[in-house]
Design a protein around this motif. Structure first.
Motif, PDB file in Angstrom:
ATOM      1  N   PRO A  56      47.154  -0.866 107.566  1.00  0.00           N
ATOM      2  CA  PRO A  56      46.272  -1.937 107.815  1.00  0.00           C
ATOM      3  C   PRO A  56      47.243  -3.057 108.221  1.00  0.00           C
ATOM      4  CG  PRO A  56      44.898  -0.550 106.270  1.00  0.00           C
ATOM      5  CD  PRO A  56      46.391  -0.492 106.639  1.00  0.00           C
ATOM      6  N   VAL A  57      46.593  -3.958 109.121  1.00  0.00           N
ATOM      7  CA  VAL A  57      47.676  -5.491 109.693  1.00  0.00           C
ATOM      8  C   VAL A  57      46.362  -6.125 110.563  1.00  0.00           C
ATOM      9  CG1 VAL A  57      49.272  -6.294 110.980  1.00  0.00           C
ATOM     10  CG2 VAL A  57      49.941  -3.939 109.944  1.00  0.00           C
ATOM     11  N   PRO A  58      45.821  -7.229 109.397  1.00  0.00           N
ATOM     12  CA  PRO A  58      44.813  -7.925 110.471  1.00  0.00           C
ATOM     13  C   PRO A  58      45.787  -8.527 111.677  1.00  0.00           C
ATOM     14  CG  PRO A  58      45.329  -8.774 108.002  1.00  0.00           C
ATOM     15  CD  PRO A  58      46.482  -6.959 108.214  1.00  0.00           C
ATOM     16  N   TYR A  59      44.520  -9.237 111.860  1.00  0.00           N
ATOM     17  CA  TYR A  59      45.344  -9.547 113.423  1.00  0.00           C
ATOM     18  C   TYR A  59      44.454 -10.754 114.455  1.00  0.00           C
ATOM     19  CZ  TYR A  59      47.754 -10.116 117.697  1.00  0.00           C
ATOM     20  OH  TYR A  59      48.549 -10.772 118.890  1.00  0.00           O
ATOM     21  N   PHE A  60      45.182 -12.077 114.913  1.00  0.00           N
ATOM     22  CA  PHE A  60      43.805 -13.000 114.926  1.00  0.00           C
ATOM     23  C   PHE A  60      44.417 -13.046 116.689  1.00  0.00           C
ATOM     24  CE2 PHE A  60      43.610 -16.991 116.723  1.00  0.00           C
ATOM     25  CZ  PHE A  60      42.211 -17.769 116.373  1.00  0.00           C
ATOM     26  N   PHE A  61      43.889 -12.743 118.117  1.00  0.00           N
ATOM     27  CA  PHE A  61      43.912 -13.319 118.808  1.00  0.00           C
ATOM     28  C   PHE A  61      44.211 -14.185 119.133  1.00  0.00           C
ATOM     29  CE2 PHE A  61      42.743  -8.735 118.927  1.00  0.00           C
ATOM     30  CZ  PHE A  61      43.792  -7.880 119.393  1.00  0.00           C
ATOM     31  N   GLU A  62      45.533 -14.966 119.575  1.00  0.00           N
ATOM     32  CA  GLU A  62      45.798 -16.027 120.171  1.00  0.00           C
ATOM     33  C   GLU A  62      45.658 -16.447 122.062  1.00  0.00           C
ATOM     34  OE1 GLU A  62      49.504 -17.656 118.250  1.00  0.00           O
ATOM     35  OE2 GLU A  62      48.791 -17.104 116.842  1.00  0.00           O
ATOM     36  N   THR A  63      45.499 -15.601 121.942  1.00  0.00           N
ATOM     37  CA  THR A  63      45.289 -15.341 123.496  1.00  0.00           C
ATOM     38  C   THR A  63      44.099 -14.508 124.363  1.00  0.00           C
ATOM     39  OG1 THR A  63      47.011 -14.057 123.843  1.00  0.00           O
ATOM     40  CG2 THR A  63      47.030 -15.769 124.105  1.00  0.00           C
ATOM     41  N   ASP A  64      43.521 -14.250 125.254  1.00  0.00           N
ATOM     42  CA  ASP A  64      42.843 -13.286 126.165  1.00  0.00           C
ATOM     43  C   ASP A  64      44.754 -11.653 125.846  1.00  0.00           C
ATOM     44  OD1 ASP A  64      40.881 -14.360 125.619  1.00  0.00           O
ATOM     45  OD2 ASP A  64      40.945 -14.591 128.472  1.00  0.00           O
ATOM     46  N   GLY A  72      50.419   7.337 120.847  1.00  0.00           N
ATOM     47  CA  GLY A  72      49.961   7.352 119.554  1.00  0.00           C
ATOM     48  C   GLY A  72      48.291   6.990 119.188  1.00  0.00           C
ATOM     49  N   GLU A  73      47.954   6.611 118.410  1.00  0.00           N
ATOM     50  CA  GLU A  73      46.679   6.013 117.812  1.00  0.00           C
ATOM     51  C   GLU A  73      46.830   4.801 117.276  1.00  0.00           C
ATOM     52  OE1 GLU A  73      43.858   9.643 116.807  1.00  0.00           O
ATOM     53  OE2 GLU A  73      43.789   8.558 114.740  1.00  0.00           O
ATOM     54  N   VAL A  74      45.000   3.867 117.507  1.00  0.00           N
ATOM     55  CA  VAL A  74      45.097   3.279 116.395  1.00  0.00           C
ATOM     56  C   VAL A  74      43.604   2.675 116.354  1.00  0.00           C
ATOM     57  CG1 VAL A  74      45.106   1.715 118.710  1.00  0.00           C
ATOM     58  CG2 VAL A  74      45.471   0.825 116.658  1.00  0.00           C
ATOM     59  N   HIS A  75      43.839   2.731 115.349  1.00  0.00           N
ATOM     60  CA  HIS A  75      42.461   2.284 114.533  1.00  0.00           C
ATOM     61  C   HIS A  75      41.594   0.770 114.423  1.00  0.00           C
ATOM     62  CE1 HIS A  75      41.366   6.207 112.921  1.00  0.00           C
ATOM     63  NE2 HIS A  75      42.769   6.296 113.061  1.00  0.00           N
ATOM     64  N   ILE A  76      41.004   0.009 114.952  1.00  0.00           N
ATOM     65  CA  ILE A  76      40.568  -1.026 115.671  1.00  0.00           C
ATOM     66  C   ILE A  76      39.968  -1.751 114.158  1.00  0.00           C
ATOM     67  CG2 ILE A  76      40.750  -3.304 116.258  1.00  0.00           C
ATOM     68  CD1 ILE A  76      41.925  -1.463 118.623  1.00  0.00           C
ATOM     69  N   SER A  77      39.718  -2.102 113.620  1.00  0.00           N
ATOM     70  CA  SER A  77      38.084  -2.856 112.520  1.00  0.00           C
ATOM     71  C   SER A  77      37.812  -3.989 112.932  1.00  0.00           C
ATOM     72  CB  SER A  77      38.138  -2.804 111.079  1.00  0.00           C
ATOM     73  OG  SER A  77      38.830  -1.232 110.761  1.00  0.00           O
ATOM     74  N   SER A  78      36.730  -4.586 113.926  1.00  0.00           N
ATOM     75  CA  SER A  78      36.648  -5.768 114.105  1.00  0.00           C
ATOM     76  C   SER A  78      35.631  -6.671 112.446  1.00  0.00           C
ATOM     77  CB  SER A  78      35.319  -5.904 114.758  1.00  0.00           C
ATOM     78  OG  SER A  78      34.307  -5.700 114.767  1.00  0.00           O
ATOM     79  N   PHE A  94      40.568  -7.801 124.642  1.00  0.00           N
ATOM     80  CA  PHE A  94      39.769  -8.736 122.791  1.00  0.00           C
ATOM     81  C   PHE A  94      39.911  -9.993 123.914  1.00  0.00           C
ATOM     82  CE2 PHE A  94      42.375  -4.912 121.776  1.00  0.00           C
ATOM     83  CZ  PHE A  94      41.257  -4.199 121.514  1.00  0.00           C
ATOM     84  N   PRO A  95      38.955 -10.783 124.034  1.00  0.00           N
ATOM     85  CA  PRO A  95      38.981 -12.130 123.647  1.00  0.00           C
ATOM     86  C   PRO A  95      39.773 -13.224 122.908  1.00  0.00           C
ATOM     87  CG  PRO A  95      37.076 -11.317 123.146  1.00  0.00           C
ATOM     88  CD  PRO A  95      37.830 -10.496 123.343  1.00  0.00           C
ATOM     89  N   GLU A  99      38.724 -11.508 115.771  1.00  0.00           N
ATOM     90  CA  GLU A  99      40.051 -10.947 114.594  1.00  0.00           C
ATOM     91  C   GLU A  99      39.124  -8.853 114.387  1.00  0.00           C
ATOM     92  OE1 GLU A  99      39.240 -13.322 111.671  1.00  0.00           O
ATOM     93  OE2 GLU A  99      38.614 -15.464 111.738  1.00  0.00           O
ATOM     94  N   SER A 100      40.583  -9.052 113.658  1.00  0.00           N
ATOM     95  CA  SER A 100      40.664  -7.443 113.688  1.00  0.00           C
ATOM     96  C   SER A 100      41.680  -6.750 113.011  1.00  0.00           C
ATOM     97  CB  SER A 100      40.536  -6.975 114.911  1.00  0.00           C
ATOM     98  OG  SER A 100      42.224  -6.584 115.771  1.00  0.00           O
ATOM     99  N   THR A 101      41.828  -6.059 112.476  1.00  0.00           N
ATOM    100  CA  THR A 101      42.634  -4.853 111.453  1.00  0.00           C
ATOM    101  C   THR A 101      43.111  -4.176 112.750  1.00  0.00           C
ATOM    102  OG1 THR A 101      41.906  -5.715 109.899  1.00  0.00           O
ATOM    103  CG2 THR A 101      43.029  -3.926 110.005  1.00  0.00           C
TER     104      THR A 101
END
Length: 120
Positions: A56-64, A72-78, A94-95, A99-101
């Motif tokens: 799991p990698v936390p990710y903050f969207f700095e842009t839209d 492949g496949e990705v699981h995204i938790s908000s 993603f606006p 924030e998501s993982t």
């Protein structure tokens, strides 16, 4: 009128991968398609057995950002606890400020378009 364009062929895209850095850590690779200064497009990948495959990698969207999953496949938790799973052919938006993982199941590739909002 002159048409300007940037063409990137598959072999150039494959050869163009560079480390994708999030908070000082390499979290996959990105091969960018050149274009406008306020838009970044390219193919992001995570290789099997390499970080962050299944981590799991936390990710903050700095842009839209718009994404389209190629492989492949990705699981995204908000932040509110929702989880979605995206597989080949799925797309999402993603606006900026989200924030998501993300948990990638490699091999994983996505095409993404990041749009920088104009300064107010």
């Amino acid at each position: 009128m002159t048409t300007q364009r940037h063409l990137i062929y598959a072999d150039q895209l494959s050869a163009g991968y560079k480390p994708f850095i999030v908070e000082g850590e390499v979290t996959g690779e990105l091969s960018e398609v050149p274009g406008r200064d306020d838009v970044r497009t390219g193919v992001y990948r995570v290789l099997e057995g390499q970080y962050p495959d299944r981590v799991p990698v936390p990710y903050f969207f700095e842009t839209d950002e718009y994404i389209w999953v190629i492989e492949g496949e990705v699981h995204i938790s908000s932040g509110d606890g929702d989880e979605v799973v995206l597989r080949p052919g799925d797309s999402a938006f993603f606006p900026q400020g989200s924030e998501s993982t993300w948990t990638f199941h490699a091999p994983f590739r996505k095409f993404s378009v990041e749009i920088q909002k104009a300064a107010a």
